[in-house]
Design an enzyme around this catalytic site. Structure first.
Site, mmCIF file in Angstrom:
data_model
loop_
_atom_site.group_PDB
_atom_site.id
_atom_site.type_symbol
_atom_site.label_atom_id
_atom_site.label_comp_id
_atom_site.label_asym_id
_atom_site.label_seq_id
_atom_site.Cartn_x
_atom_site.Cartn_y
_atom_site.Cartn_z
ATOM 1 N N LYS A 108 0.809 -1.221 0.000
ATOM 2 C CA LYS A 108 0.000 0.000 0.000
ATOM 3 C C LYS A 108 0.846 1.276 0.000
ATOM 4 C CE LYS A 108 -4.542 -1.174 1.623
ATOM 5 N NZ LYS A 108 -4.669 -2.584 1.955
ATOM 6 N N GLU A 129 -2.033 6.288 8.373
ATOM 7 C CA GLU A 129 -2.688 7.109 7.361
ATOM 8 C C GLU A 129 -3.692 7.987 8.082
ATOM 9 O OE1 GLU A 129 -3.692 5.601 3.143
ATOM 10 O OE2 GLU A 129 -5.580 5.392 4.211
ATOM 11 N N HIS A 168 -14.492 -3.166 8.145
ATOM 12 C CA HIS A 168 -13.774 -2.587 7.001
ATOM 13 C C HIS A 168 -13.908 -3.438 5.749
ATOM 14 C CE1 HIS A 168 -12.131 0.350 9.722
ATOM 15 N NE2 HIS A 168 -11.529 -0.575 10.442
ATOM 16 N N ARG A 188 -7.101 -6.923 -9.951
ATOM 17 C CA ARG A 188 -7.827 -8.155 -10.252
ATOM 18 C C ARG A 188 -9.288 -7.815 -10.500
ATOM 19 N NH1 ARG A 188 -10.743 -8.102 -5.471
ATOM 20 N NH2 ARG A 188 -9.563 -7.458 -3.652
#
Ligand code: ADP
Ligand code: ADP
Ligand code: MG
Length: 505
Positions: free
Chosen positions: A123, A206, A241, A299
């Site tokens: 990420k 983040e 999440h 994907r």
């Protein structure tokens, strides 16, 4: 052009299981392509094994000994004479080494180049990459072992912050931190969870957006320099999440913001020379309307059917055609959104008990049918949901002219969906789509936490034997409908007239 053996595809190995395997087999049938289904010992009697032209046993039930054994998958493809491998989603679909191994064996990987997968796999690396390409991102920080550095960085970013797994996926390895006192514990536990789930304990910070929507864009690129987006999917309805209800279009976007986000998504894909189907996930801060790149899923996405309904494009067939080297059959300006599509993920899980996955055998499953209803499923009556694999049973997808009608259709379809034998989230998702906030389109990522934290099923659970007995007696006692019972009713039916179709009379 790099790697692979691009060219006509006549036989595909499906390196996955369950509903996505069924989805790929269907696409192959329509394209006249033969299929080889791999299976673990637990899946010997599964639906895709029966549907495919051929099936190959690859190992015992644990994924590490079967569906994650790249070497066995490649070997199975070669021995059965396949020329391509479709990875589905989950398992090895975002494993760059597997994609490379497929190509090294002279097979076509139905997906992006290994380098693109690798670039988006971590990420933090992905954030740096798209940031350099001018795509908006949130402030983030990845440090080393010194936890003091994280404290300083979190202070600078400003609380709340989110601790995330660098190698994350499926909502795992994530902790919201609202105050400095919670930071170190959150980092430690996220590291442990991440190590367990991804064999990689790295985490980063983040900025956390409190009032947010998850809005993602489907992108598609061919090997001839064309990259387009196929509009958005609103996926804000999540638990732990992870998405459970998805829809398109998003009631939040106007033409202008849609264009901005679509352009940013295409730029992010181009930044890694992306080919084939991918998804750019954004988080939108609804307090100021700004959007930020979260990650790219390299994907096919679980929720791809809503996009298929609204654009009229079969994404799996297109994946295969593009992998065979064909150009995209449309340009950006040829694409448009028509109507509204909604998806509910049907899970074997207990919404009244922390959404804990449940296992067990499905005694009976009756799927809803009708205009604008699609069920993507890989299991039927008698099949077992085990601890080895994802507890998703099916996806119920509906389509109608607008959001209000689509919600009504989803409600009706859910009311007809019968799954006996184990606990599912069917009643839960029905309550969510019928809630005033969902109906008003105020869908933010915290909706379930805010409105459904103490959700309980309406009825006290009754045993399946009781349900079956009740169903049978209900069918027996069901009265003849009033129109049939009333001889004066103005209903024409040849079956009601004794002399209607006398044969040989
Ligand atoms: P997406 O990012 O596409 O919305 P997730 O983040 O939920 O989806 O990740 C993909 C999920 O699909 C994973 O939880 C994975 O375990 C699950 N999965 C993988 N293969 C299958 C399958 N064959 N059937 C159902 N679910 C699957
Ligand atoms: P995964 O790889 O597990 O899918 P994502 O980065 O896509 O991880 O995040 C999963 C979900 O967590 C998002 O859909 C969103 O609901 C929430 N989330 C992630 N990052 C943030 C953030 N910075 N602020 C608010 N919510 C976030
Ligand atoms: Mg994600």
């Amino acid at each position: 052009m790099t790697g692979g053996a691009d060219g006509p595809i006549s036989k595909i190995l499906i390196a996955n299981r369950g509903e996505v395997a069924v989805r790929i087999i269907r696409a192959c049938r329509e394209l006249g392509i033969k299929t080889v289904q791999v299976y673990s010992e637990a899946d010997a009697r599964s639906i895709p094994v029966y549907m495919a032209d051929q099936a190959v046993l690859i190992g015992p039930p644990p994924p590490t000994e079967s569906y994650l054994r790249g070497d066995r998958l490649v070997e199975a493809a070669l021995t059965t004479g396949c020329d391509a491998v479709h990875p589905g989603f989950g398992f090895l679909s975002e494993n760059a080494d597997f994609a490379a191994a497929v190509q090294a064996a002279g097979l076509t990987f139905v997906g992006p180049e290994p380098d693109s997968i690798r670039a988006m796999g971590l990420k933090t690396a992905a954030l740096a990459l798209v940031r350099a390409a001018g795509v908006p991102t949130l402030p983030d920080y990845e440090g080393g072992d010194d936890l003091g550095d994280y404290q300083r960085a979190a202070h600078e970013i400003g609380y709340p912050v989110l601790v995330k797994a660098v190698a994350g996926g499926g909502g795992r390895g994530m902790r919201i931190v609202r105050a400095e006192a919670e930071l170190l514990d959150a980092i430690q536990s996220a590291r442990r969870e991440s190590e367990k789930a991804f064999a990689d304990s790295r985490v980063f910070l983040e900025k956390y957006i409190e009032n947010a929507r998850h809005i993602e864009f489907q992108v598609f690129a061919d090997r001839h320099g064309n990259t387009v987006h196929l509009f958005e999917r609103e996926c804000s309805i999540q638990r732990r999440h992870q998405k459970i209800i998805e829809e398109t279009p998003s009631s939040y976007l106007n033409v202008d913001l849609r264009t901005q986000m679509g352009t940013a998504a295409v730029n992010a894909a181009k930044a890694v020379n992306y080919v084939n189907a991918g998804t750019i996930e954004f988080i939108v801060d609804i307090d100021d309307g700004r959007f930020y790149f979260l990650e790219m899923n390299t994907r096919l996405q679980v929720e791809h059917p809503v996009t298929e309904f609204v654009t009229g494009i079969d994404l799996v067939k297109l994946q295969i055609q593009v992998a065979a080297g064909e150009p995209l059959p449309f340009r950006q300006q040829d694409l448009s959104q028509r109507g509204h599509a909604l998806e509910c993920r049907v899970y074997a899980e207990d919404p009244a008990n922390g959404f804990l996955p449940v296992t067990g055998t499905i005694l009976k499953i009756v799927e809803p049918r009708g205009p604008g209803i699609r069920v993507d499923s890989g299991v039927g009556s008698g099949d077992t949901i085990t601890i080895h694999y994802d507890p998703m049973i099916a996806k119920l997808v509906v389509y109608d002219r607008n959001r209000v009608l689509a919600i009504r259709r989803m409600d009706a379809a859910l009311s007809q969906y019968i799954i006996l034998g184990l606990t599912t989230n069917l009643q839960f998702v029905r309550d969510v789509i019928n809630s005033p906030e969902f109906q008003a389109g105020n869908t933010t990522t915290s909706l379930i936490e805010r409105q459904f934290a103490n959700w309980q099923p309406l009825n006290v659970p009754i045993s399946d034997e009781a349900l079956i007995a009740a169903t049978i007696s209900e069918i027996r006692q069901r009265p003849i409908s009033s129109t049939q019972a009333d001889p004066t009713a103005d209903v024409y039916s040849p079956w009601l007239r004794g002399d209607a179709f006398r044969i040989g009379g």
